[in-house]
Scaffold this motif. Structure first.
Motif, mmCIF file in Angstrom:
data_model
loop_
_atom_site.group_PDB
_atom_site.id
_atom_site.type_symbol
_atom_site.label_atom_id
_atom_site.label_comp_id
_atom_site.label_asym_id
_atom_site.label_seq_id
_atom_site.Cartn_x
_atom_site.Cartn_y
_atom_site.Cartn_z
ATOM 1 N N GLY A 20 36.236 44.399 29.910
ATOM 2 C CA GLY A 20 36.329 45.354 31.006
ATOM 3 C C GLY A 20 37.140 44.847 32.183
ATOM 4 O O GLY A 20 37.151 45.471 33.234
ATOM 5 N N LEU A 21 37.822 43.724 31.992
ATOM 6 C CA LEU A 21 38.643 43.165 33.061
ATOM 7 C C LEU A 21 40.021 43.803 33.057
ATOM 8 O O LEU A 21 40.548 44.149 31.998
ATOM 9 N N SER A 22 40.593 43.945 34.211
ATOM 10 C CA SER A 22 41.923 44.530 34.342
ATOM 11 C C SER A 22 42.954 43.405 34.382
ATOM 12 O O SER A 22 43.087 42.711 35.392
ATOM 13 N N ILE A 23 43.649 43.237 33.270
ATOM 14 C CA ILE A 23 44.670 42.195 33.145
ATOM 15 C C ILE A 23 45.971 42.890 32.758
ATOM 16 O O ILE A 23 46.031 43.554 31.730
ATOM 17 N N PRO A 24 47.026 42.754 33.556
ATOM 18 C CA PRO A 24 48.289 43.434 33.235
ATOM 19 C C PRO A 24 48.894 42.943 31.918
ATOM 20 O O PRO A 24 48.764 41.766 31.573
ATOM 21 N N ALA A 25 49.537 43.854 31.228
ATOM 22 C CA ALA A 25 50.250 43.490 29.998
ATOM 23 C C ALA A 25 51.317 42.464 30.339
ATOM 24 O O ALA A 25 51.928 42.512 31.400
ATOM 25 N N GLY A 26 51.500 41.511 29.452
ATOM 26 C CA GLY A 26 52.517 40.494 29.646
ATOM 27 C C GLY A 26 52.072 39.333 30.515
ATOM 28 O O GLY A 26 52.846 38.407 30.747
ATOM 29 N N ALA A 27 50.830 39.362 30.989
ATOM 30 C CA ALA A 27 50.332 38.258 31.820
ATOM 31 C C ALA A 27 50.223 36.999 30.977
ATOM 32 O O ALA A 27 49.817 37.045 29.815
ATOM 33 N N SER A 28 50.589 35.875 31.563
ATOM 34 C CA SER A 28 50.419 34.596 30.878
ATOM 35 C C SER A 28 48.927 34.276 30.823
ATOM 36 O O SER A 28 48.116 34.903 31.510
ATOM 37 N N ALA A 29 48.567 33.290 30.037
ATOM 38 C CA ALA A 29 47.166 32.882 29.957
ATOM 39 C C ALA A 29 46.666 32.432 31.324
ATOM 40 O O ALA A 29 45.550 32.756 31.729
ATOM 41 N N GLU A 30 47.499 31.711 32.053
ATOM 42 C CA GLU A 30 47.140 31.228 33.393
ATOM 43 C C GLU A 30 46.903 32.416 34.340
ATOM 44 O O GLU A 30 45.919 32.461 35.074
ATOM 45 N N GLN A 31 47.813 33.389 34.304
ATOM 46 C CA GLN A 31 47.672 34.575 35.159
ATOM 47 C C GLN A 31 46.440 35.382 34.765
ATOM 48 O O GLN A 31 45.719 35.886 35.628
ATOM 49 N N ALA A 32 46.197 35.501 33.461
ATOM 50 C CA ALA A 32 45.031 36.247 32.987
ATOM 51 C C ALA A 32 43.744 35.621 33.514
ATOM 52 O O ALA A 32 42.825 36.329 33.935
ATOM 53 N N CYS A 33 43.692 34.297 33.532
ATOM 54 C CA CYS A 33 42.508 33.611 34.070
ATOM 55 C C CYS A 33 42.362 33.874 35.555
ATOM 56 O O CYS A 33 41.248 34.081 36.046
ATOM 57 N N GLU A 34 43.469 33.867 36.276
ATOM 58 C CA GLU A 34 43.415 34.141 37.719
ATOM 59 C C GLU A 34 42.871 35.540 37.984
ATOM 60 O O GLU A 34 42.033 35.731 38.860
ATOM 61 N N TYR A 35 43.346 36.517 37.211
ATOM 62 C CA TYR A 35 42.822 37.881 37.355
ATOM 63 C C TYR A 35 41.337 37.923 36.991
ATOM 64 O O TYR A 35 40.552 38.608 37.641
ATOM 65 N N ALA A 36 40.957 37.207 35.950
ATOM 66 C CA ALA A 36 39.575 37.243 35.470
ATOM 67 C C ALA A 36 38.594 36.691 36.495
ATOM 68 O O ALA A 36 37.481 37.190 36.600
ATOM 69 N N VAL A 37 39.001 35.683 37.249
ATOM 70 C CA VAL A 37 38.067 35.075 38.202
ATOM 71 C C VAL A 37 38.127 35.704 39.589
ATOM 72 O O VAL A 37 37.275 35.421 40.425
ATOM 73 N N SER A 38 39.094 36.586 39.823
ATOM 74 C CA SER A 38 39.148 37.240 41.131
ATOM 75 C C SER A 38 37.977 38.221 41.235
ATOM 76 O O SER A 38 37.714 39.003 40.333
ATOM 77 N N GLY A 39 37.255 38.129 42.326
ATOM 78 C CA GLY A 39 36.103 38.997 42.519
ATOM 79 C C GLY A 39 34.978 38.711 41.550
ATOM 80 O O GLY A 39 34.252 39.615 41.145
ATOM 81 N N LEU A 40 34.836 37.456 41.164
ATOM 82 C CA LEU A 40 33.826 37.058 40.184
ATOM 83 C C LEU A 40 32.417 37.358 40.705
ATOM 84 O O LEU A 40 32.047 36.936 41.792
ATOM 85 N N ASP A 41 31.672 38.136 39.929
ATOM 86 C CA ASP A 41 30.280 38.418 40.259
ATOM 87 C C ASP A 41 29.398 37.841 39.142
ATOM 88 O O ASP A 41 29.922 37.414 38.116
ATOM 89 N N PRO A 42 28.084 37.797 39.324
ATOM 90 C CA PRO A 42 27.211 37.172 38.313
ATOM 91 C C PRO A 42 27.335 37.781 36.917
ATOM 92 O O PRO A 42 27.329 37.060 35.918
ATOM 93 N N GLU A 43 27.479 39.087 36.840
ATOM 94 C CA GLU A 43 27.594 39.747 35.531
ATOM 95 C C GLU A 43 28.894 39.364 34.836
ATOM 96 O O GLU A 43 28.913 39.040 33.654
#
Length: 81
Positions: A20-43
């Protein structure tokens, strides 16, 4: 003939999007991780921890860029504070 499950940055992104994470197409693995941890909540943190455990503990082979991104970006963000 053996078939190995190989996780590249597109597969990794797809798994993050499946959470359910919003990761843009073409994002590198590093960028995908940055998007994944932005606004990190417990769930989200719980879902990411489970995904990381599956990826690192499973039979799949992670490409070096994916493994490094997980180690550098996701793992530090998922350490309980």
């Amino acid at each position: 003939m053996m078939h190995a499950d190989l996780i590249d940055q597109d597969d990794f992104r797809d798994r993050l999007v499946a959470l359910g994470l919003s990761i843009p197409a073409g994002a590198s693995a590093e960028q995908a991780c940055e998007y994944a941890v932005s606004g990190l909540d417990p769930e989200r943190a719980k879902a990411l921890r489970k995904l990381v455990e599956e990826l690192l503990g499973g039979n799949a082979t992670l490409l070096p860029a994916v493994r490094e991104a997980i180690s550098r970006r996701l793992l530090p963000a998922l350490v309980p504070r």
